[in-house]
Structures are given as C-alpha cells and as structure tokens.
Design a protein around this motif. Sequence first.
Motif, mmCIF file in Angstrom:
data_model
loop_
_atom_site.group_PDB
_atom_site.id
_atom_site.type_symbol
_atom_site.label_atom_id
_atom_site.label_comp_id
_atom_site.label_asym_id
_atom_site.label_seq_id
_atom_site.Cartn_x
_atom_site.Cartn_y
_atom_site.Cartn_z
ATOM 1 N N LYS A 117 7.022 -124.848 -78.724
ATOM 2 C CA LYS A 117 6.262 -124.851 -79.986
ATOM 3 C C LYS A 117 5.031 -123.955 -79.885
ATOM 4 O O LYS A 117 4.657 -123.264 -80.829
ATOM 5 N N GLU A 118 4.408 -124.003 -78.705
ATOM 6 C CA GLU A 118 3.180 -123.226 -78.484
ATOM 7 C C GLU A 118 3.477 -121.720 -78.577
ATOM 8 O O GLU A 118 2.747 -120.969 -79.222
ATOM 9 N N LYS A 119 4.580 -121.303 -77.942
ATOM 10 C CA LYS A 119 4.949 -119.879 -77.998
ATOM 11 C C LYS A 119 5.258 -119.477 -79.439
ATOM 12 O O LYS A 119 4.881 -118.389 -79.877
ATOM 13 N N ALA A 120 5.973 -120.359 -80.158
ATOM 14 C CA ALA A 120 6.332 -120.033 -81.551
ATOM 15 C C ALA A 120 5.050 -119.864 -82.377
ATOM 16 O O ALA A 120 4.961 -118.964 -83.225
ATOM 17 N N LEU A 121 4.061 -120.702 -82.114
ATOM 18 C CA LEU A 121 2.769 -120.569 -82.808
ATOM 19 C C LEU A 121 2.139 -119.208 -82.494
ATOM 20 O O LEU A 121 1.664 -118.501 -83.391
ATOM 21 N N PHE A 122 2.147 -118.848 -81.207
ATOM 22 C CA PHE A 122 1.516 -117.579 -80.819
ATOM 23 C C PHE A 122 2.246 -116.384 -81.460
ATOM 24 O O PHE A 122 1.620 -115.414 -81.867
ATOM 25 N N ALA A 132 -0.169 -111.007 -78.671
ATOM 26 C CA ALA A 132 1.135 -111.674 -78.575
ATOM 27 C C ALA A 132 1.265 -112.406 -77.241
ATOM 28 O O ALA A 132 0.540 -112.106 -76.299
ATOM 29 N N PRO A 133 2.198 -113.369 -77.143
ATOM 30 C CA PRO A 133 2.465 -114.002 -75.842
ATOM 31 C C PRO A 133 3.340 -113.095 -74.978
ATOM 32 O O PRO A 133 3.866 -112.093 -75.477
ATOM 33 N N ALA A 134 3.522 -113.461 -73.718
ATOM 34 C CA ALA A 134 4.436 -112.728 -72.829
ATOM 35 C C ALA A 134 5.850 -112.827 -73.401
ATOM 36 O O ALA A 134 6.203 -113.847 -74.003
ATOM 37 N N PRO A 135 6.684 -111.779 -73.199
ATOM 38 C CA PRO A 135 8.085 -111.895 -73.617
ATOM 39 C C PRO A 135 8.698 -113.135 -72.957
ATOM 40 O O PRO A 135 8.441 -113.395 -71.780
ATOM 41 N N TYR A 136 9.490 -113.897 -73.705
ATOM 42 C CA TYR A 136 9.996 -115.160 -73.165
ATOM 43 C C TYR A 136 11.306 -115.535 -73.835
ATOM 44 O O TYR A 136 11.675 -114.961 -74.861
ATOM 45 N N ALA A 137 11.989 -116.509 -73.236
ATOM 46 C CA ALA A 137 13.169 -117.114 -73.856
ATOM 47 C C ALA A 137 13.087 -118.613 -73.624
ATOM 48 O O ALA A 137 12.706 -119.056 -72.541
ATOM 49 N N ALA A 138 13.422 -119.373 -74.655
ATOM 50 C CA ALA A 138 13.506 -120.834 -74.510
ATOM 51 C C ALA A 138 14.871 -121.163 -73.942
ATOM 52 O O ALA A 138 15.879 -120.578 -74.350
ATOM 53 N N ILE A 139 14.899 -122.066 -72.966
ATOM 54 C CA ILE A 139 16.169 -122.437 -72.323
ATOM 55 C C ILE A 139 16.300 -123.947 -72.336
ATOM 56 O O ILE A 139 15.472 -124.645 -71.742
ATOM 57 N N ASP A 140 17.308 -124.463 -73.065
ATOM 58 C CA ASP A 140 17.585 -125.893 -72.884
ATOM 59 C C ASP A 140 19.075 -126.197 -72.836
ATOM 60 O O ASP A 140 19.464 -127.364 -72.825
ATOM 61 N N THR A 141 19.895 -125.137 -72.780
ATOM 62 C CA THR A 141 21.337 -125.344 -72.568
ATOM 63 C C THR A 141 21.842 -124.277 -71.596
ATOM 64 O O THR A 141 21.182 -123.239 -71.393
ATOM 65 N N ALA A 142 23.019 -124.529 -71.025
ATOM 66 C CA ALA A 142 23.623 -123.561 -70.107
ATOM 67 C C ALA A 142 23.919 -122.253 -70.839
ATOM 68 O O ALA A 142 23.829 -121.163 -70.248
ATOM 69 N N GLU A 143 24.250 -122.349 -72.138
ATOM 70 C CA GLU A 143 24.543 -121.137 -72.926
ATOM 71 C C GLU A 143 23.289 -120.262 -73.034
ATOM 72 O O GLU A 143 23.335 -119.058 -72.858
ATOM 73 N N LEU A 144 22.150 -120.921 -73.335
ATOM 74 C CA LEU A 144 20.900 -120.149 -73.454
ATOM 75 C C LEU A 144 20.499 -119.560 -72.099
ATOM 76 O O LEU A 144 19.979 -118.455 -72.023
ATOM 77 N N LEU A 145 20.787 -120.322 -71.032
ATOM 78 C CA LEU A 145 20.491 -119.823 -69.682
ATOM 79 C C LEU A 145 21.276 -118.539 -69.422
ATOM 80 O O LEU A 145 20.734 -117.544 -68.951
ATOM 81 N N GLY A 278 -6.988 -102.419 -70.050
ATOM 82 C CA GLY A 278 -5.840 -103.307 -70.032
ATOM 83 C C GLY A 278 -5.614 -103.897 -71.419
ATOM 84 O O GLY A 278 -6.379 -103.626 -72.348
ATOM 85 N N ALA A 279 -4.563 -104.705 -71.541
ATOM 86 C CA ALA A 279 -4.215 -105.274 -72.848
ATOM 87 C C ALA A 279 -4.172 -106.793 -72.744
ATOM 88 O O ALA A 279 -3.895 -107.348 -71.679
ATOM 89 N N LEU A 280 -4.449 -107.453 -73.867
ATOM 90 C CA LEU A 280 -4.474 -108.922 -73.876
ATOM 91 C C LEU A 280 -3.107 -109.508 -74.211
ATOM 92 O O LEU A 280 -2.400 -108.997 -75.089
ATOM 93 N N VAL A 281 -2.781 -110.606 -73.514
ATOM 94 C CA VAL A 281 -1.574 -111.385 -73.808
ATOM 95 C C VAL A 281 -2.042 -112.838 -73.869
ATOM 96 O O VAL A 281 -2.827 -113.276 -73.019
ATOM 97 N N VAL A 282 -1.593 -113.598 -74.863
ATOM 98 C CA VAL A 282 -2.040 -114.990 -74.951
ATOM 99 C C VAL A 282 -1.110 -115.861 -74.103
ATOM 100 O O VAL A 282 0.109 -115.730 -74.177
ATOM 101 N N ASN A 283 -1.676 -116.701 -73.261
ATOM 102 C CA ASN A 283 -0.880 -117.507 -72.328
ATOM 103 C C ASN A 283 -0.636 -118.907 -72.862
ATOM 104 O O ASN A 283 0.489 -119.277 -73.159
ATOM 105 N N GLU A 284 -1.683 -119.710 -73.012
ATOM 106 C CA GLU A 284 -1.467 -121.070 -73.505
ATOM 107 C C GLU A 284 -2.750 -121.613 -74.096
ATOM 108 O O GLU A 284 -3.819 -121.011 -73.962
ATOM 109 N N MET A 285 -2.632 -122.763 -74.766
ATOM 110 C CA MET A 285 -3.819 -123.388 -75.355
ATOM 111 C C MET A 285 -3.950 -124.817 -74.840
ATOM 112 O O MET A 285 -2.967 -125.452 -74.469
#
Length: 402
Positions: A117-122, A132-145, A278-285
């Motif tokens: 949820k936090e990444k989606a907000l960012f 922007a946040p770091a490039p990422y992928a949400a993983i909660d199934t073997a398919e997404l993995l 350098g450039a800014l990337v948002v990590n977490e809140m």
Amino acid sequence: MTTLLLPGSTSPQGQQITLGVMGGGQLGRMFVHAAQAMGYFTAVLDPDPASPAGRVSHYHIQTAYDDEQGLAQLMQRCDAITTEFENVPAPALLTLGAHRPVTPAAACVAVAQDRVKEKALFVACASASGVAPAPYAAIDTAELLAAVPADLLPGILKTSRMGYDGKGQVRVRTRDELAAAWAQLGQVSCVLEKMLPLKAECSVIVARGADGHCVNLPVQHNLHRDGILAVTEVYEQNGPSALDLKAIEAAKFIANHLRYVGVMCVEFFVIDDGSADGALVVNEMAPRPHNSGHHSQNACTVSQFELQVRAMAGLPLVQPQLHSPAVMLNLLGDVWFGADGQPRTPPWEQVLALPGTHLHLYGKLDARRGRKMGHLNITAATPAQAKATALQACALLGLPAF
Ligand code: ATP
Ligand code: MG
C-alpha cells in the motif's frame, strides 16, 4: 477531528486532560515526557509491565493491543490518542477512533503497515511530488514470483508487513536466490525492490494539523549500519540545499495527500545518477516520530515529540528552527559490552564531560546487542565542532567513526 485540549485543563467531567499512546517503547516514553512537560496527564497501553513509556506515565494499561477492556479503559481515561508504532492492530485504532480523536487516523497507519500500500501511495504521489519509489514488484503468489522482471535483480526482498530495522529483508542476486528467500520468509506477501546505488540517505519529519497546516524539521542525513540507523547529522547552516528542499516538498505532499494529522517521517535514498547531487528516491514512511528526529530534542526550537503533542491537542504547529548543528548517535546494547566482550556500564562521566552532549536513555534494564537502549545528541556552534565532539564520543563508547 481534533479538538482543542489546553495544557493543564480539565475535561467537562472534571478529569485532568489526558493524552494516550498505543505502545510503550522509547518513542512512547519521549512522547510522555513531552506531554508531561506541558502539563498533560498521560496514559500508555502496552502489555509489558516494564515498558519504557509505561514506567513514566501517569496511567499504564497493561493489556494486549486488541484487548477490548484495555481499549475501553484507554478511551475512558483519554481525551485524545496517538500511536508510537505502526504495527498497532488496525481494528484497535478503528475502535478507539470511533469514540475519541485518534491521530494519525487508522487509515494512514494502515498504509504505513503495508509496503504494498505504501509503494502504491508513493507511485500515486510521484508525478506531483517529483520523487518516485525504487522500482519494485509485489509478490504474494508463485505466479508473481515467476513474473518478476529481470531488471529488479539484484534486489532486496522485504516482507510487506512487520518489518523494521532491516528485519524481514533478504538481499538476492538471482532468481534462485529470490525463490529461496521468499520460501525463507514463509511465502508471505513481499515486495522485491531493485538494489539501488546509494550515495546517502536522508529523512524528513513533518507535522500536519487538522486544518492542513504542515511544518517540517530540517532534513536529517542518516547513516545505517546493518539495516539499523546509527548516526544522524543535521547541519542546515545556509538553509536547505536544492535536494533537501525537494525532499521536504515531497514529504509534505504525501502528508497532504493522506490528509494526515500528526507527526510522520518520510525516508529517502539519495542515489548516484551521475549528477553531482544525486537523485532522490522515496523509501518508506513512519506514521509517528522517528529515530532520525531525536536530535530535535536538543537542537530545535520544537522537538518532534512536542509536535506530536501539539498536533493531537489541536495546538499551533509553529515551524521548528534548528538552533544548533547536531549529531545523533544511536546507542545500541553493544555499547554495554567492553572490547573484552564483558558487560560494562559505558563511561558516561567521560562522555558527559564533552561540551554539548545530551544523553537520553530509555530505561531498558536488559542491554542486548542490537537493542536500542538510548541515544546521544551532540550540539555545537558549528557543524565541524559537532562532528569532532561526536567522534570523541564514538571513541569513548567503542563506536565506529563516521
Ligand atoms: P526501518 O527501521 O527504517 O523501518 P526497515 O526494516 O523498514 O527499516 P528499510 O528502510 O526498507 O528497512 O531498509 C533498511 C536499510 O536498508 C535502508 O535504510 C538502506 O540502507 C538499505 N536499503 C533498503 N532498501 C534498499 C534498496 N532498494 N537499495 C539499496 N539499499 C536499500
Ligand atoms: Mg527504513
């Protein structure tokens, strides 16, 4: 909504105005100290009879965070309630929020509880906030993995929930390592983040009132060791740099977007993109005061804990000013062991002989390696002096230089 709760006043029922906090750790303890300094009564809900905040509060309700009777007692005692950690069960905050002003709101805490949820907000804020946040992928199934894009490797697999101080994180280089790491983490919901070339890390603490007025602490420059904050430096001598200004704007944008009420911290990476700054990337809140803001107790006109009190009591949020360059050294339990590995009391009399040192210990009796036991704030007339004193303190305490 918050209502105005004047310090030292009594409620219509004749009770002393009491501010409550979910969680009795060090952040709760420093909140309690700030609230009491202003004349408020305090209540802490934490199951641990020896919790750092519970020991210094007027009232300590010792139940689980989701215990109905405990929550009812907290509501009965308190005129407003806040939290000192993000993993408070969401239903508990909703229950409290139905009867008392709760800041930050349960919905804001829920975002910070869940990296997906936090990444989606960012991402939602990125085009307007410019960060922007770091490039990422949400993983909660073997398919997404299996579907993870190759360019996210090497990366860091982080559990979506309950991570802190680098816990629940595994660094992975290959798809095989990624699969093994996900299995090791119990195949729970995770986020894989691309490993970024960090130049530096910084954070911004903002406080936002119910009227939308938002103030900030000066940008904190943070050094982590083993995933745990070790040193914060705050040296805003000639005003914030362009990058600092961008971080402040982005943090305020996120707070406004959430219609956040209370104190929050946004952590950023400064990554090497070939440019000089350098450039800014948002990590977490974090939906609360933050370890990187502890310098404000001694270096700012208003501390982050007083801001938390003011925000929940509906008092004015004035823009904090840094009156001294500052360094904050985190004191982990390791400092309570000498070079010979034997338990010791750190040489406080030598540390406190250094001008500008301010010791804060959390009242934890059991010093374990890696456990946050306290911090040392160092203030001085110039950044060079603050750093020189901090390095002397590091040498006395057996901490690495920085
Ligand atoms: P906190 O105690 O701040 O809540 P956490 O356990 O939630 O910490 P993160 O802030 O996600 O963890 O990461 C901890 C540290 O690991 C960061 O401060 C940074 O030093 C490093 N780190 C995290 N993500 C990345 C990344 N994508 N690329 C490079 N370094 C990273
Ligand atoms: Mg972090």
